[in-house]
Design an enzyme around this catalytic site. Structure first.
Site, PDB file in Angstrom:
ATOM      1  N   GLY A  23       0.834  -1.294   0.100  1.00  0.00           N
ATOM      2  CA  GLY A  23       0.054  -0.043   0.038  1.00  0.00           C
ATOM      3  C   GLY A  23       0.853   1.357  -0.031  1.00  0.00           C
ATOM      4  O   GLY A  23       1.990   1.430   0.812  1.00  0.00           O
ATOM      5  N   LYS A  24       0.499   2.311  -0.791  1.00  0.00           N
ATOM      6  CA  LYS A  24       1.518   3.325  -0.770  1.00  0.00           C
ATOM      7  C   LYS A  24       1.685   4.092   0.416  1.00  0.00           C
ATOM      8  O   LYS A  24       2.628   4.489   0.718  1.00  0.00           O
ATOM      9  CB  LYS A  24       0.800   4.253  -1.937  1.00  0.00           C
ATOM     10  CG  LYS A  24       0.954   3.541  -3.420  1.00  0.00           C
ATOM     11  CD  LYS A  24       0.716   4.758  -4.614  1.00  0.00           C
ATOM     12  CE  LYS A  24       1.997   5.846  -4.562  1.00  0.00           C
ATOM     13  NZ  LYS A  24       3.248   4.871  -5.109  1.00  0.00           N
ATOM     14  N   GLY A  82      16.934   8.688 -12.811  1.00  0.00           N
ATOM     15  CA  GLY A  82      17.289   9.527 -11.662  1.00  0.00           C
ATOM     16  C   GLY A  82      15.976  10.508 -11.436  1.00  0.00           C
ATOM     17  O   GLY A  82      14.801   9.987 -11.580  1.00  0.00           O
ATOM     18  N   ASP A 115       7.866   4.805  -3.590  1.00  0.00           N
ATOM     19  CA  ASP A 115       7.547   4.926  -2.366  1.00  0.00           C
ATOM     20  C   ASP A 115       8.746   5.080  -1.242  1.00  0.00           C
ATOM     21  O   ASP A 115       8.849   5.770  -0.570  1.00  0.00           O
ATOM     22  CB  ASP A 115       6.425   4.016  -1.776  1.00  0.00           C
ATOM     23  CG  ASP A 115       5.250   4.040  -2.516  1.00  0.00           C
ATOM     24  OD1 ASP A 115       4.699   5.226  -2.933  1.00  0.00           O
ATOM     25  OD2 ASP A 115       4.502   3.037  -2.635  1.00  0.00           O
TER      26      ASP A 115
END
Length: 297
Positions: free
Chosen positions: A39-40, A217, A245
């Site tokens: 889950g983010k 990047g 995340d």
């Protein structure tokens, strides 16, 4: 220590590893299946906690076995879960296919996350006490907006990850200090595929933008300085799930420690590079000692 509040989703990731992801109507044989807490929101909370912050999670899990494991995983990583609600019904799940090049495709079923449509008693005080608030879009927009407005009212820095990508109301962007999309999300928000052009367009709506570019990047754009490009370490990716995340959680920690933006981005990129060399989302996220050992200024 930097105190970070995270308002967002907790999901159990149901991950299938395959040589090549199936096309529509195609059946392929996978080599492994795993259940991995994710889950983010939870991912960013765990990433920030492992990177050295004090972290509190605001969200919801179901009263099922997944919910118990999700809460336990957060707590084991040092995340405070006093504001993580338990509701009747299933926890959120994410169904993920990971191919041998480290790419992924994801279907998210909100479950308990869909009930997080407001701030519960005590949430405002927790946000007000934090140095930063991390937000994403895997819970109802009403709660995201309430969190951003609360943070703005109390002078708390807000970092918004606009994922899954969707149109964003002006009032949410007005309360966002730093927008952190990946290149695909930035393109969806602006209609511009070039990250510098997309970032410039986003500066009409928010004061600062960091666009992540995977192995290429990240770039930073602000209204009062020239764009800044920061490379990522060169590594061989095993599983990119949760890399974004990881980057955001580590970036929030670095900014909370008042590192210069170039250093903060490079430090976050180091954390993300470590994560893609391991399978899973939360399970792959590095600890501060690992980031420091790998980081080069």
């Amino acid at each position: 220590m930097t105190h970070i509040a995270v308002l967002g989703s907790t999901n159990m990731d149901l991950v299938t590893y395959v040589e090549k992801a199936p096309h529509r109507g195609e059946t392929v044989t996978g080599r492994e299946f795993r259940t991995i807490p994710g889950g983010k929101g939870a991912n960013q909370a765990i990433a920030a906690a492992r990177a050295g912050a004090t972290v509190s999670m605001i969200g919801a899990v179901g009263n099922d076995g997944f919910g118990t494991r999700l809460r336990s995983t957060l707590e084991h990583s040092g995340v405070t879960t006093d504001h993580l609600r338990t509701i009747e019904g299933p926890s959120g799940t994410a169904h993920i296919v990971v191919d041998d090049e480290g790419g992924n495709a994801i279907v998210v079923i909100p479950g308990a996350n869909g009930t997080v449509d407001h701030l519960a008693p005590g949430d405002e005080g927790l946000i007000a006490s934090a140095d930063a608030l991390l937000l994403q879009l895997e819970i109802p927009l009403a709660a995201v907006l309430a969190g951003a407005r609360t943070a703005r009212a109390h002078g708390v820095r807000t970092l918004l990850t606009p994922a899954p990508a969707r149109p964003l109301p002006p009032e949410l962007l007005d309360a966002t200090d730093l927008l952190v999309p990946n290149e695909h999300e930035a393109a969806t928000l602006t209609g511009r595929s070039d990250p510098f052009a997309a970032g410039a367009a986003l500066l009409d709506r928010v004061p600062r933008v960091v666009i992540t570019l995977g192995a290429a990047g990240s770039v930073y754009l602000t209204r009062d300085a020239e764009p800044l490009a920061v490379p990522a370490p060169h590594v061989t990716a095993v599983d990119s799930t949760g890399a974004g995340d990881t980057y955001v959680g580590a970036l929030a920690v670095a900014l909370g420690e008042e590192r210069p933006i170039r250093e903060a981005m490079a430090w976050a990129a180091t954390a993300a590079a470590l994560s893609v060399q391991r399978e899973g989302a939360s399970a792959s996220m590095p600890y501060r000692s690992e980031i420091e050992a790998r980081y080069t200024s």
